[in-house]
Design an enzyme around this catalytic site. Structure first.
Site, short mmCIF file in Angstrom:
data_model
loop_
_atom_site.label_atom_id
_atom_site.label_comp_id
_atom_site.label_asym_id
_atom_site.label_seq_id
_atom_site.Cartn_x
_atom_site.Cartn_y
_atom_site.Cartn_z
N ASP A 58 -11.24 0.30 -3.59
CA ASP A 58 -10.93 -0.79 -2.69
C ASP A 58 -9.73 -0.32 -1.85
O ASP A 58 -9.01 0.58 -2.26
CB ASP A 58 -10.58 -2.04 -3.51
CG ASP A 58 -10.08 -3.17 -2.64
OD1 ASP A 58 -10.76 -3.49 -1.63
OD2 ASP A 58 -9.01 -3.73 -2.94
N ASP A 62 -7.37 -2.62 0.59
CA ASP A 62 -6.23 -3.54 0.66
C ASP A 62 -5.74 -3.91 -0.75
O ASP A 62 -6.49 -4.46 -1.55
CB ASP A 62 -6.63 -4.84 1.37
CG ASP A 62 -7.03 -4.60 2.82
OD1 ASP A 62 -6.35 -3.83 3.51
OD2 ASP A 62 -8.02 -5.21 3.26
C1 BG6 Z 1 -10.19 -7.47 2.06
C2 BG6 Z 1 -8.97 -8.29 1.75
O1 BG6 Z 1 -9.95 -6.13 1.78
O2 BG6 Z 1 -10.53 -7.60 3.44
C3 BG6 Z 1 -9.20 -9.73 2.13
O3 BG6 Z 1 -8.69 -8.21 0.36
C4 BG6 Z 1 -9.59 -9.82 3.60
O4 BG6 Z 1 -8.02 -10.48 1.90
C5 BG6 Z 1 -10.82 -8.95 3.85
O5 BG6 Z 1 -9.89 -11.17 3.96
C6 BG6 Z 1 -11.27 -8.93 5.30
O6 BG6 Z 1 -10.29 -8.29 6.08
P1 BG6 Z 1 -10.32 -8.12 7.65
O7 BG6 Z 1 -9.36 -6.98 7.89
O8 BG6 Z 1 -11.73 -7.78 8.05
O9 BG6 Z 1 -9.88 -9.40 8.23
MG MG Z 2 -8.08 -5.46 -2.51
#
Ligand code: BG6
Ligand code: MG
Length: 213
Positions: free
Chosen positions: A9, A11
């Site tokens: 993963d 984030d």
């Molecule tokens: C995930 C995060 O990796 O990405 C979530 O943990 C987030 O919190 C999701 O909502 C979508 O992210 P993005 O960058 O497409 O808005």
């Molecule tokens: Mg994550």
């Protein structure tokens, strides 16, 4: 244990962008007068942008049209992208480069499995793009975690059977997704105590002991 691939993963695992997601949602919620408590933050982990927005709007006390929702999500993403501009290669999680290099040297394939549509930008800013053999992200999937789609796509891109993959996650939704994909799980960060995790990593380097014993 036979592990042929690691799916990370992004984030909250390889970089602290989970904090930026929280800050950007908080800014948008404050502007809209919506109560957004820190405890709700964990429910945003791993789920898509629009699903995160739905969590935040639960406290709004009014209904929003789809057009309004798109505008709110777009505004939050603008704030988030501003925060991403601060990222440099020094922001990659401690030990991440060494772990990726060790895997590659030993013939273990590495991929990203992230719900984020900002994945390409983040990997570029961290200078990590070239270290991954495959990237599966929010731009390519219909269903985000806890659906297994993104992890199954990553395994397919690597051409590795899911049962030989291990997923590294900081989100409960991601651990559920990995299990549904038939993969092994290693939890870190806020999910470290999760009962869904086969392994618990206080530091990313600990994954080497999981893979090689
Ligand atoms: C995930 C995060 O990796 O990405 C979530 O943990 C987030 O919190 C999701 O909502 C979508 O992210 P993005 O960058 O497409 O808005
Ligand atoms: Mg994550």
């Amino acid at each position: 244990m036979s592990i042929l691939a690691v799916i990370f993963d992004l984030d909250g695992v390889l970089v602290h962008t989970d904090q930026y997601h929280y800050q950007a949602w908080k800014r948008m919620a404050d502007e809209e007068g919506i109560v957004f408590e820190e405890s709700a933050g964990d429910r945003l982990r791993g789920v898509s942008r629009m699903e995160s927005l739905e969590v935040i709007l639960e406290k709004s006390g009014r209904t929003y049209t789809n057009v309004e929702k798109e505008a709110l999500a777009e505004r939050k993403n603008g704030y988030y992208r501003e925060l991403l501009e601060q990222l440099t290669p020094a922001d990659a999680a401690p030990g991440s480069r060494e772990l990726l290099a060790a895997c590659t040297e030993q013939g273990i394939k590495v991929a990203i499995g992230s719900s984020s549509r900002n994945t390409p930008v983040i990997l570029e800013r961290l200078g990590l793009t070239h270290l991954f053999e495959a990237v599966a992200d929010g731009n390519e999937i219909v269903n985000s975690k806890p659906d297994p789609e993104v992890f199954l796509l990553a395994a397919k891109k690597l051409a590795i059977d899911p049962k030989y993959c291990i997923v590294v996650e900081d989100a409960e939704a991601g651990l559920i997704a990995a299990k549904r994909a038939g993969m092994k799980t290693a939890a870190t960060g806020t999910a470290i105590k999760s009962a869904r995790a086969d392994h618990h990593l206080h530091r990313l380097e600990e994954l080497t002991a999981v893979i090689w014993g």
